[in-house]
Scaffold this motif. Structure first.
Motif, PDB file in Angstrom:
ATOM      1  N   ALA A 357       0.831  -1.204   0.000  1.00 26.32           N
ATOM      2  CA  ALA A 357       0.000   0.000   0.000  1.00 26.32           C
ATOM      3  C   ALA A 357       0.865   1.252   0.000  1.00 26.32           C
ATOM      4  N   ILE A 358       0.371   2.272  -0.712  1.00 31.12           N
ATOM      5  CA  ILE A 358       1.039   3.574  -0.761  1.00 31.12           C
ATOM      6  C   ILE A 358      -0.011   4.642  -0.515  1.00 31.12           C
ATOM      7  N   GLY A 359       0.285   5.558   0.402  1.00 32.54           N
ATOM      8  CA  GLY A 359      -0.694   6.598   0.706  1.00 32.54           C
ATOM      9  C   GLY A 359      -0.128   7.633   1.656  1.00 32.54           C
ATOM     10  N   PRO A 360      -0.978   8.520   2.193  1.00 34.35           N
ATOM     11  CA  PRO A 360      -0.518   9.572   3.093  1.00 34.35           C
ATOM     12  C   PRO A 360      -0.102   9.015   4.450  1.00 34.35           C
ATOM     13  N   LYS A 361       0.773   9.713   5.118  1.00 38.89           N
ATOM     14  CA  LYS A 361       1.272   9.282   6.422  1.00 38.89           C
ATOM     15  C   LYS A 361       0.158   9.323   7.462  1.00 38.89           C
ATOM     16  N   ASN A 362       0.160   8.306   8.335  1.00 41.53           N
ATOM     17  CA  ASN A 362      -0.784   8.211   9.456  1.00 41.53           C
ATOM     18  C   ASN A 362      -2.245   8.113   9.010  1.00 41.53           C
ATOM     19  N   SER A 363      -2.477   7.409   7.939  1.00 42.53           N
ATOM     20  CA  SER A 363      -3.852   7.215   7.468  1.00 42.53           C
ATOM     21  C   SER A 363      -4.496   6.058   8.227  1.00 42.53           C
ATOM     22  N   ASP A 364      -5.815   5.961   8.116  1.00 43.25           N
ATOM     23  CA  ASP A 364      -6.534   4.841   8.722  1.00 43.25           C
ATOM     24  C   ASP A 364      -6.156   3.526   8.041  1.00 43.25           C
ATOM     25  N   ILE A 365      -5.870   3.578   6.748  1.00 41.86           N
ATOM     26  CA  ILE A 365      -5.425   2.377   6.025  1.00 41.86           C
ATOM     27  C   ILE A 365      -4.146   1.832   6.649  1.00 41.86           C
ATOM     28  N   GLU A 366      -3.196   2.711   6.902  1.00 42.46           N
ATOM     29  CA  GLU A 366      -1.912   2.308   7.480  1.00 42.46           C
ATOM     30  C   GLU A 366      -2.118   1.598   8.820  1.00 42.46           C
ATOM     31  N   LYS A 367      -2.993   2.143   9.655  1.00 41.85           N
ATOM     32  CA  LYS A 367      -3.235   1.544  10.970  1.00 41.85           C
ATOM     33  C   LYS A 367      -3.828   0.147  10.840  1.00 41.85           C
ATOM     34  N   ILE A 368      -4.764  -0.025   9.918  1.00 37.22           N
ATOM     35  CA  ILE A 368      -5.418  -1.331   9.755  1.00 37.22           C
ATOM     36  C   ILE A 368      -4.440  -2.369   9.222  1.00 37.22           C
ATOM     37  N   ILE A 369      -3.652  -2.006   8.230  1.00 38.26           N
ATOM     38  CA  ILE A 369      -2.686  -2.959   7.662  1.00 38.26           C
ATOM     39  C   ILE A 369      -1.675  -3.392   8.720  1.00 38.26           C
ATOM     40  N   HIS A 370      -1.162  -2.433   9.482  1.00 37.25           N
ATOM     41  CA  HIS A 370      -0.173  -2.769  10.511  1.00 37.25           C
ATOM     42  C   HIS A 370      -0.797  -3.592  11.638  1.00 37.25           C
ATOM     43  N   SER A 371      -2.000  -3.230  12.076  1.00 36.38           N
ATOM     44  CA  SER A 371      -2.609  -3.928  13.216  1.00 36.38           C
ATOM     45  C   SER A 371      -3.043  -5.349  12.853  1.00 36.38           C
ATOM     46  N   THR A 372      -3.316  -5.596  11.573  1.00 34.89           N
ATOM     47  CA  THR A 372      -3.747  -6.931  11.144  1.00 34.89           C
ATOM     48  C   THR A 372      -2.598  -7.762  10.567  1.00 34.89           C
ATOM     49  N   ASN A 373      -1.415  -7.162  10.488  1.00 37.08           N
ATOM     50  CA  ASN A 373      -0.222  -7.881   9.992  1.00 37.08           C
ATOM     51  C   ASN A 373      -0.443  -8.440   8.576  1.00 37.08           C
ATOM     52  N   THR A 374      -1.029  -7.600   7.713  1.00 30.01           N
ATOM     53  CA  THR A 374      -1.407  -8.094   6.389  1.00 30.01           C
ATOM     54  C   THR A 374      -0.620  -7.481   5.231  1.00 30.01           C
ATOM     55  N   GLY A 375       0.405  -6.707   5.526  1.00 29.53           N
ATOM     56  CA  GLY A 375       1.187  -6.151   4.425  1.00 29.53           C
ATOM     57  C   GLY A 375       2.086  -5.026   4.877  1.00 29.53           C
ATOM     58  N   THR A 376       2.484  -4.215   3.921  1.00 35.77           N
ATOM     59  CA  THR A 376       3.372  -3.082   4.201  1.00 35.77           C
ATOM     60  C   THR A 376       2.778  -1.812   3.603  1.00 35.77           C
ATOM     61  N   TYR A 377       3.073  -0.702   4.252  1.00 33.27           N
ATOM     62  CA  TYR A 377       2.503   0.592   3.867  1.00 33.27           C
ATOM     63  C   TYR A 377       3.629   1.605   3.731  1.00 33.27           C
ATOM     64  N   PHE A 378       3.593   2.381   2.638  1.00 33.85           N
ATOM     65  CA  PHE A 378       4.639   3.361   2.377  1.00 33.85           C
ATOM     66  C   PHE A 378       4.034   4.719   2.054  1.00 33.85           C
ATOM     67  N   ASN A 379       4.752   5.766   2.469  1.00 35.66           N
ATOM     68  CA  ASN A 379       4.412   7.117   2.037  1.00 35.66           C
ATOM     69  C   ASN A 379       5.066   7.370   0.674  1.00 35.66           C
ATOM     70  N   TYR A 380       4.671   8.430   0.042  1.00 34.39           N
ATOM     71  CA  TYR A 380       5.159   8.696  -1.312  1.00 34.39           C
ATOM     72  C   TYR A 380       6.636   9.084  -1.361  1.00 34.39           C
ATOM     73  N   ASN A 381       7.208   9.446  -0.231  1.00 31.66           N
ATOM     74  CA  ASN A 381       8.630   9.835  -0.211  1.00 31.66           C
ATOM     75  C   ASN A 381       9.545   8.702   0.274  1.00 31.66           C
ATOM     76  N   GLN A 382       9.036   7.468   0.309  1.00 27.42           N
ATOM     77  CA  GLN A 382       9.820   6.333   0.806  1.00 27.42           C
ATOM     78  C   GLN A 382      10.204   5.376  -0.334  1.00 27.42           C
ATOM     79  N   ARG A 383      10.695   5.926  -1.431  1.00 30.10           N
ATOM     80  CA  ARG A 383      10.938   5.111  -2.613  1.00 30.10           C
ATOM     81  C   ARG A 383      11.997   4.041  -2.373  1.00 30.10           C
ATOM     82  N   ILE A 384      13.047   4.367  -1.652  1.00 30.24           N
ATOM     83  CA  ILE A 384      14.117   3.389  -1.414  1.00 30.24           C
ATOM     84  C   ILE A 384      13.584   2.206  -0.608  1.00 30.24           C
ATOM     85  N   HIS A 385      12.797   2.499   0.427  1.00 23.91           N
ATOM     86  CA  HIS A 385      12.217   1.437   1.248  1.00 23.91           C
ATOM     87  C   HIS A 385      11.189   0.630   0.449  1.00 23.91           C
TER      88      HIS A 385
END
Length: 428
Positions: A357-385
């Motif tokens: 997933a890619i989106g804005p920092k501290n979004s509700d999507i980010e919280k759900i993905i992290h809390s459910t251990n279902t993937g990784t989430y990146f902000n638009y400025n994290q290209r290397i990661h």
């Protein structure tokens, strides 16, 4: 004895897309919790997307009320069918790419049809439902938007009748992403804001789908606000083998403002740098895709690695989720979009397919993905990661060990969410 509830909605089978899923599933399970739903919807709607397979999910004993609706998109379609279909589907081109017809349609849509193009359905619906509610002695009404004009039906009914009114917001109103593209005059902006405040401060209960929306609305009203997210339905017995290729699949609309050039650039680099990655990688786009996104994909040399399926039925979309190696989720990089949680996320999290997933920092999507251990989430400025994580997923794919291990997802099941809704209804 079950409590009867009138549900006023626009999107109902055979409508396709995410807008129909939420209340189709609530209606499916409400009877288990001593609530008898009665659905009110248009008789002749102009749905931009249809999915006939969803008709099978409508309960046989459900009472469905229908009244005709006067849709301006039909008239607009006579002038420019292509532009009308794009705009009614939510595909709004960037300002520099808008045709004269599209600019005119957006101005008319934003300033003459407030809050939206279904406003003409409000008055006849109120007239019809006043008599129905009185005759059947119904005390509870639920409206769901968008289209937010349906909340105006609830607003008028509440002014006249002694009813309990729940206003369900699947998306925000004045802060939704496309609102600023409607070329609103100052007076139109003021009217939108007034109508929003009228609804928020008149409804007995507000239901929202995200915590950011609750925070936003809490600054506008003192009325109770409950978060009931969208969710997933179990698909028992569905067993599908994974793709042989390293497939990254985006399921759903991919519109102009949701164009992750940072991802396209990263994938192009990986294809250039790694012969193995180039051999195995495939990007799947399942759903409506804007011309701007397709142009970007071509500009980065990804065309030969891209499979464009277009819109498919919900059943077919589930199969793509299950067989893909990775699932892609994109949200616009904006403060306003932190509250947006695409309905597909909840189906993604139970597919046992990792989410990128890619989106804005501290979004509700980010919280759900992290809390459910279902993937990784990146902000638009994290290209290397981002690049490093895709390589890590690719390594796991080559080792035939690429999967997610979700936890705590049962809270997002449609049955569990409907139970929360029923508790709210019975408390009124």
């Amino acid at each position: 004895m079950k409590e009867k509830v009138l549900i006023i909605l626009y999107y109902w089978p055979p409508a396709g897309g995410p807008g129909v899923q939420r209340w189709l599933k609530f209606v499916k399970y409400l009877s288990e919790f001593d609530v008898e739903p009665i659905v009110y919807c248009p008789e002749n709607p102009n749905y931009p997307i249809t999915d006939e397979t969803l008709i099978r999910q409508v309960p046989e004993q459900l009472t469905i009320l229908k009244q005709p609706i006067d849709e301006p998109y039909r008239l607009a379609g006579l002038l420019s069918k292509k532009s009308t279909k794009k705009i009614s589907s939510g595909v709004i081109p960037k300002r520099k790419n808008q045709s004269l017809a599209e600019k005119a349609m957006l101005f008319v849509r934003g300033n003459f049809f407030i809050p939206d193009a279904r406003k003409n359905w409000v008055e006849p619906s109120v007239n019809f439902l006043l008599e129905y509610l009185k005759e059947h002695k119904l005390k509870t009404v639920i409206t769901t938007g968008p289209p937010h004009s349906l909340h105006l039906i609830g607003l008028e009914l509440k002014k006249i009748l002694d009813i309990n009114w729940l206003a369900d917001f699947r998306d925000p109103w004045t802060t939704i992403g496309y609102h600023k593209t409607l070329k609103l005059t100052k007076s139109s902006e003021v009217l939108h804001a007034k109508l929003e405040m009228d609804v928020l401060n008149t409804a007995d209960e507000i239901i929202v789908t995200s915590y950011h929306t609750k925070k936003e609305f809490s600054l506008k009203t003192n009325k109770p606000i409950t978060v009931i997210t969208n969710g997933y339905d179990h698909n028992p017995g569905v067993k599908i083998g994974k793709d042989k290729k390293f497939t990254l699949s985006h399921i759903g609309s991919l519109l102009s403002d949701r164009n992750p050039k940072v991802l396209w650039e990263t994938l192009a680099e990986l294809i250039t740098e790694s012969a193995a990655f180039s051999k195995h990688f495939q990007l799947n786009l399942i759903g409506v895709v804007s011309e701007e996104v397709l142009e970007s994909i071509n500009d980065f040399g990804l065309k030969s690695h891209t499979n464009i399926e277009g819109y498919v039925s919900h059943d077919a979309a589930i199969k793509f989720q299950l067989k893909s190696q990775l699932l892609l989720l994109i949200e616009i990089d904006s403060e306003n979009t932190k509250a947006i949680i695409p309905g597909k996320l909840y189906e993604y999290i139970i597919s046992e397919t990792p989410i990128l997933a890619i989106g804005p920092k501290n979004s509700d999507i980010e919280k759900i993905i992290h809390s459910t251990n279902t993937g990784t989430y990146f902000n638009y400025n994290q290209r290397i990661h981002l690049k490093s994580q895709i390589l890590n997923y690719f390594k796991l794919y080559l080792e035939k060990n690429l999967k997610s291990e979700p936890k705590g997802v049962e809270q997002y099941s449609r049955r569990a969410l409907t139970e929360r809704l029923s508790t709210l209804i019975h408390s009124l």
